[in-house]
Design an enzyme around this catalytic site. Structure first.
Site, short mmCIF file in Angstrom:
data_model
loop_
_atom_site.label_atom_id
_atom_site.label_comp_id
_atom_site.label_asym_id
_atom_site.label_seq_id
_atom_site.Cartn_x
_atom_site.Cartn_y
_atom_site.Cartn_z
N GLU A 164 -5.22 1.53 2.55
CA GLU A 164 -5.03 0.41 3.49
C GLU A 164 -5.23 0.86 4.93
O GLU A 164 -5.79 0.13 5.75
CB GLU A 164 -3.62 -0.18 3.31
CG GLU A 164 -3.38 -1.47 4.08
CD GLU A 164 -2.86 -1.28 5.50
OE1 GLU A 164 -2.77 -2.27 6.25
OE2 GLU A 164 -2.54 -0.12 5.88
N GLU A 165 -4.76 2.06 5.23
CA GLU A 165 -4.77 2.52 6.63
C GLU A 165 -6.18 2.74 7.17
O GLU A 165 -6.36 2.88 8.38
CB GLU A 165 -3.95 3.81 6.76
CG GLU A 165 -2.47 3.66 6.48
CD GLU A 165 -1.72 2.85 7.52
OE1 GLU A 165 -2.34 2.41 8.51
OE2 GLU A 165 -0.50 2.65 7.37
N HIS A 221 0.83 -1.22 0.00
CA HIS A 221 0.00 0.00 0.00
C HIS A 221 0.85 1.26 0.00
O HIS A 221 1.91 1.32 0.63
CB HIS A 221 -1.03 -0.04 1.13
CG HIS A 221 -0.52 0.20 2.51
ND1 HIS A 221 -0.36 1.46 3.05
CD2 HIS A 221 -0.18 -0.67 3.50
CE1 HIS A 221 0.05 1.37 4.31
NE2 HIS A 221 0.17 0.08 4.61
N HIS A 229 3.72 4.00 13.13
CA HIS A 229 2.69 5.05 13.23
C HIS A 229 3.14 6.22 14.09
O HIS A 229 2.34 6.84 14.80
CB HIS A 229 1.36 4.47 13.72
CG HIS A 229 0.63 3.70 12.68
ND1 HIS A 229 -0.73 3.46 12.74
CD2 HIS A 229 1.04 3.12 11.53
CE1 HIS A 229 -1.10 2.76 11.68
NE2 HIS A 229 -0.04 2.53 10.93
N ASP A 265 4.18 -5.52 3.68
CA ASP A 265 3.89 -4.42 4.59
C ASP A 265 5.05 -4.30 5.57
O ASP A 265 6.10 -4.93 5.38
CB ASP A 265 2.55 -4.67 5.32
CG ASP A 265 1.82 -3.38 5.67
OD1 ASP A 265 2.47 -2.44 6.18
OD2 ASP A 265 0.60 -3.30 5.44
N ASP A 322 5.96 3.02 6.59
CA ASP A 322 4.68 2.30 6.54
C ASP A 322 3.74 3.05 5.59
O ASP A 322 3.13 4.03 5.99
CB ASP A 322 4.09 2.21 7.95
CG ASP A 322 2.77 1.47 8.01
OD1 ASP A 322 2.38 0.87 6.99
OD2 ASP A 322 2.12 1.52 9.07
#
Length: 355
Positions: A212-213, A66, A322, A235, A178
């Protein structure tokens, strides 16, 4: 100073600002680097990028990484011109305030900072609390709502102003490893396979997925469109080699230890075995994680596409997921590309990993 050379494709993806639903900058990078190597190339209504190699091949292999990232979306501006927002994706609220940010607007980027009440103005109880979203704001240095609205609009999005930086050899930090590393890996794998002189059986479809998130949305639709026999999602995964991380709870994976191969209900056992064999054949380090449920990745959507897809998951070890300063060893990224090239070449016609 580190002398490690970051691939231009990866560096450009990391610089691209692409919160879920606003992936245009990352799309443009993927287009520029991957489209020339593909036999067919498409986009779709959700903003996925779908690159195909060897279109008459069998089986159909889908590689998914992603390209979206966390962000903030403007929801309200008060009369003094301070901007309030909601979060895109799973933020740790304790790290939002005090950050430099860039807002994407119709007229170009606007810089600002996230603010909250200073610690000096809090009582003892307030100091113990994590601020709620409505207690944090964005300050772009204006004096009124009208002045703010000349520069930004409701629905504009923002990202942290934290760029890629190498901190030790091949170890780097960036705001959105990410999962820009995943989008890079699937694109770079196709680029390298396109240069292979020896024919291989599989049709390879590399997809830079969107959204995706916020619920693996791009993977859900692209898996239906591609209709693969076999898929591997790429990922990031948690590197657990730092303080305050109990291996009894979170397993044992480390930065620089190689790609992480997942096992569990989300993973087809034959695909896991083939990824493992590929890693051993090319003699790269690898790590193993176990997950008893659908993973928090595109793999969970792809596995359940149409009549079901034989799905694997490979993750890049990452610290501080994150947050504005995620940390990755870029050697793990390169090893993952090598792994997927070998895996793709190993697939045999008519073998769809049913079990």
């Amino acid at each position: 100073m580190s002398t490690y050379k970051v691939p231009a494709f990866l560096a450009e993806l990391l610089h691209a600002r692409s919160p879920s639903g606003y992936e245009a900058e990352a799309q443009a990078v993927f287009d520029r680097h991957v489209k020339p190597a593909a036999d067919a190339y498409a986009n779709d209504a959700l903003g996925n990028r779908i690159a195909t190699l060897n279109p008459k091949g069998d089986p159909v292999l889908m590689l998914a990484g992603h390209m979206d990232e966390l962000g903030l979306i403007i929801t309200f501006i008060n009369k003094e011109g301070f901007i309030y927002f909601d979060t895109i994706g799973g933020h740790d609220l304790s790290v939002i305030s005090g950050r430099r940010i860039i807002i994407q607007t119709a007229n170009g980027p606007v810089k600002g900072v996230t603010g909250k009440r200073a610690i000096h103005l809090m009582d003892d109880e307030d100091r113990k609390k994590v601020p709620k979203k409505h207690e944090i704001w964005i300050d772009i240095g204006v004096r009124s709502k009208a002045e703010a609205l000349e520069r930004v609009a409701i629905g504009d999005v923002a990202t942290y102003d934290h760029e890629l930086e190498l901190i030790s050899g091949s170890i780097g930090t960036a705001r959105a490893f990410d999962n820009k590393v995943g989008a890079y890996i699937v694109g770079e794998t196709l680029i390298r396979l396109a240069k292979e002189k020896k024919p291989f059986a599989a049709k390879v479809v590399s997809v830079a997925t969107s959204q995706e998130e916020i619920g693996v949305r791009g993977a859900t639709t692209s898996a239906y469109l591609v209709n693969p026999h076999i898929a591997v999602a790429i990922d990031v995964g948690h590197a657990t080699d730092h303080p305050d991380c109990d291996n009894r709870r979170f397993g044992e994976t480390k930065l620089g230890g190689g790609p992480i191969l997942c096992r569990g209900a989300n993973i087809n056992p034959k695909i896991y075995d083939r990824l493992l064999r590929a890693a051993k054949k090319i003699k790269i380090p690898y790590q193993i994680e176990a997950d008893p449920r659908p993973t928090g990745t595109d793999a969970r959507a792809i596995q359940m596409g149409r009549g079901g897809v034989a799905t694997g998951l490979v993750s890049i070890p990452l610290r501080y997921m994150h947050t504005p300063s995620e940390v990755v060893d870029l050697e793990d990224v390169e090893r993952c590309v090598q792994l997927l090239v070998e895996f793709a070449k190993s697939l045999e016609k008519g073998d769809y990993a049913h079990w």
